[in-house]
Design a protein around this motif. Sequence first.
Motif, PDB file in Angstrom:
ATOM      1  N   LEU A  36       2.407   4.268  -5.104  1.00 55.22           N
ATOM      2  CA  LEU A  36       2.490   2.927  -4.325  1.00 55.22           C
ATOM      3  C   LEU A  36       1.188   2.314  -4.518  1.00 55.22           C
ATOM      4  CD1 LEU A  36       4.601   3.390  -1.276  1.00 55.22           C
ATOM      5  CD2 LEU A  36       5.312   1.927  -3.092  1.00 55.22           C
ATOM      6  N   LEU A  37       0.002   3.340  -4.047  1.00 52.53           N
ATOM      7  CA  LEU A  37      -1.391   2.838  -3.909  1.00 52.53           C
ATOM      8  C   LEU A  37      -1.864   2.424  -5.361  1.00 52.53           C
ATOM      9  CD1 LEU A  37      -2.406   5.463  -1.532  1.00 52.53           C
ATOM     10  CD2 LEU A  37      -2.618   2.783  -1.082  1.00 52.53           C
ATOM     11  N   GLU A  38      -1.351   3.293  -6.462  1.00 51.89           N
ATOM     12  CA  GLU A  38      -1.934   2.950  -7.723  1.00 51.89           C
ATOM     13  C   GLU A  38      -1.342   1.520  -8.119  1.00 51.89           C
ATOM     14  OE1 GLU A  38      -1.416   5.899 -10.721  1.00 51.89           O
ATOM     15  OE2 GLU A  38      -1.733   4.491 -12.125  1.00 51.89           O
ATOM     16  N   LYS A  39       0.055   1.207  -8.027  1.00 53.07           N
ATOM     17  CA  LYS A  39       0.694   0.204  -8.268  1.00 53.07           C
ATOM     18  C   LYS A  39       0.067  -1.362  -7.425  1.00 53.07           C
ATOM     19  CE  LYS A  39       5.301   0.704  -8.753  1.00 53.07           C
ATOM     20  NZ  LYS A  39       6.492   0.510  -8.098  1.00 53.07           N
ATOM     21  N   ALA A  40      -0.388  -1.073  -6.125  1.00 57.49           N
ATOM     22  CA  ALA A  40      -1.017  -1.840  -5.429  1.00 57.49           C
ATOM     23  C   ALA A  40      -2.360  -2.531  -5.974  1.00 57.49           C
ATOM     24  CB  ALA A  40      -0.956  -1.465  -3.985  1.00 57.49           C
ATOM     25  N   GLY A  41      -2.948  -1.610  -6.368  1.00 58.55           N
ATOM     26  CA  GLY A  41      -4.358  -1.813  -7.139  1.00 58.55           C
ATOM     27  C   GLY A  41      -5.471  -2.363  -5.879  1.00 58.55           C
ATOM     28  N   VAL A  42      -5.282  -1.588  -4.798  1.00 57.78           N
ATOM     29  CA  VAL A  42      -6.012  -1.942  -3.724  1.00 57.78           C
ATOM     30  C   VAL A  42      -7.394  -0.906  -3.874  1.00 57.78           C
ATOM     31  CG1 VAL A  42      -4.405  -2.691  -1.903  1.00 57.78           C
ATOM     32  CG2 VAL A  42      -4.904  -0.523  -2.280  1.00 57.78           C
TER      33      VAL A  42
ATOM     34  N   VAL B  62       3.541   0.498   4.924  1.00 59.52           N
ATOM     35  CA  VAL B  62       2.069   0.923   5.076  1.00 59.52           C
ATOM     36  C   VAL B  62       1.218   0.485   3.857  1.00 59.52           C
ATOM     37  CG1 VAL B  62       0.498   2.794   5.101  1.00 59.52           C
ATOM     38  CG2 VAL B  62       2.645   3.192   6.351  1.00 59.52           C
ATOM     39  N   VAL B  63       1.740   0.610   2.809  1.00 59.36           N
ATOM     40  CA  VAL B  63       1.163   0.151   1.490  1.00 59.36           C
ATOM     41  C   VAL B  63       0.911  -1.529   1.662  1.00 59.36           C
ATOM     42  CG1 VAL B  63       0.788   0.266  -0.889  1.00 59.36           C
ATOM     43  CG2 VAL B  63       1.445   2.245   0.424  1.00 59.36           C
ATOM     44  N   GLN B  64       2.186  -2.095   1.856  1.00 62.30           N
ATOM     45  CA  GLN B  64       2.239  -3.547   1.833  1.00 62.30           C
ATOM     46  C   GLN B  64       1.184  -4.027   2.873  1.00 62.30           C
ATOM     47  OE1 GLN B  64       6.448  -4.814   3.067  1.00 62.30           O
ATOM     48  NE2 GLN B  64       5.244  -6.639   3.965  1.00 62.30           N
ATOM     49  N   CYS B  65       1.117  -3.355   3.833  1.00 62.03           N
ATOM     50  CA  CYS B  65       0.124  -4.022   5.035  1.00 62.03           C
ATOM     51  C   CYS B  65      -1.522  -3.893   4.126  1.00 62.03           C
ATOM     52  CB  CYS B  65      -0.006  -2.929   6.403  1.00 62.03           C
ATOM     53  SG  CYS B  65       1.563  -3.532   7.197  1.00 62.03           S
ATOM     54  N   LEU B  66      -1.643  -2.515   3.639  1.00 57.68           N
ATOM     55  CA  LEU B  66      -2.934  -2.268   3.192  1.00 57.68           C
ATOM     56  C   LEU B  66      -3.033  -3.470   2.068  1.00 57.68           C
ATOM     57  CD1 LEU B  66      -2.901   1.576   2.550  1.00 57.68           C
ATOM     58  CD2 LEU B  66      -4.269   0.263   4.061  1.00 57.68           C
ATOM     59  N   LYS B  67      -2.047  -3.891   1.246  1.00 56.57           N
ATOM     60  CA  LYS B  67      -2.410  -4.825   0.182  1.00 56.57           C
ATOM     61  C   LYS B  67      -2.702  -6.128   1.008  1.00 56.57           C
ATOM     62  CE  LYS B  67       0.716  -5.675  -3.184  1.00 56.57           C
ATOM     63  NZ  LYS B  67       1.880  -5.410  -4.037  1.00 56.57           N
TER      64      LYS B  67
END
Length: 367
Positions: A263-269, A358-363
């Motif tokens: 998820l984090l890799e895809k999010a590119g954050v 969680v990852v959506q919030c980070l994005k």
Amino acid sequence: MEVKFTDLTGPTRQIAKKYLKAVEKFLGKGNFILTDEVRNFEKDWARTVGADFCVGTSNGADALYLALKALEIGEGDEVITQGNAYNASVTAILRVGAMPRFIDIDPDTFCMDAGKIESLITNKTKAIMPVHLYGQMNDMKAIAAIAKKYNLAVIEDCAQAHLAKFNSRYAGVWGDIGTFSFYPTKNLGAFGDAGAIVTGRKDLYEKVLALRNLGQTAKNEHRYLGFNMRLDPIQAIALILKLKFLPAATQKRIKAARYYDQLLEKAGVSIKPQVGDSRATHVYHLYVVQSLSYDRDKLREELSKRGVQTAIHYPIPVYRQPFYKGPKDPCPTTDKILTRILSLPMFDNIKRQEQNYVVQCLKEILR
Ligand SMILES: Cc1ncc(COP(=O)(O)O)c(C=O)c1O
């Protein structure tokens, strides 16, 4: 949506009925200290991690203290540990009268930078205490080789590394003694305080067995100055039952960590997960990331506003805590990393939906 940092209700429910039944049976026996329940858990845990011997203890901090005592480490001695060691690891060293020395950490794996150990070895050095933080083992091959070269003892602090492996050997069996905590939130957690040591050395086993029980070697024979640091049978009952679920629960944590990675890799954050050592099996007691460009504390606050609980393990190195008066070896990487790290929600039964959130919030925060 609310995402808890950890959730113990699932694993508790899993054994609750059997636990209550077992406790009822236990109460009927009228025998409460160092019972068969303790011995049975000790056997189970030794077998599980591939150790010859196990001694149950009151908690993980006492297990560390007993390990150092059994190895006769004390006044005037030095023990090498890492800059990001947990308070209990360092406190145990101070509690026996020895001094900790701190090795800086690797900026990617957050493990002890084993290449720096030799530079801290003096004629006072008696032991190396790697702390397998977050569920990832330190480079035990390198540490064991240095210990052998300089004739040093090795005490592995495995409080966060139940079933973690390095080169297919479990945490706890690489050195002279491995110590465990079964604090309720640990990967194997009791319903209160509990701990253990494991060892392959019969002499240390027998000594810890006596030291945890007021130095007693036989009825009314107290060979050593000992302590009351016994494992409570009520906790042993919980641990025996919970241990049956540990391998599957560990696999669930590993799967959840892989999902976060994707998820984090895809999010590119600008969030960098802890880097794994390819020789080690990380058991993800904690899923720790670095915030590379956004203020970590602000990120935590923003996540909290959105219902996501996080934690920091740990924000202040022990050598900067007010109580600490010992040597302060420079650990610039530790100092830097501890300002960036954040532990994301991680537990056996975390749902994909929760991880997505969680990852959506980070994005949203980091975009
Ligand atoms: C790395 C580490 N060492 C030692 C301990 C101490 O264990 P306990 O809380 O059971 O005394 C803990 C647990 O909090 C820990 O995480």
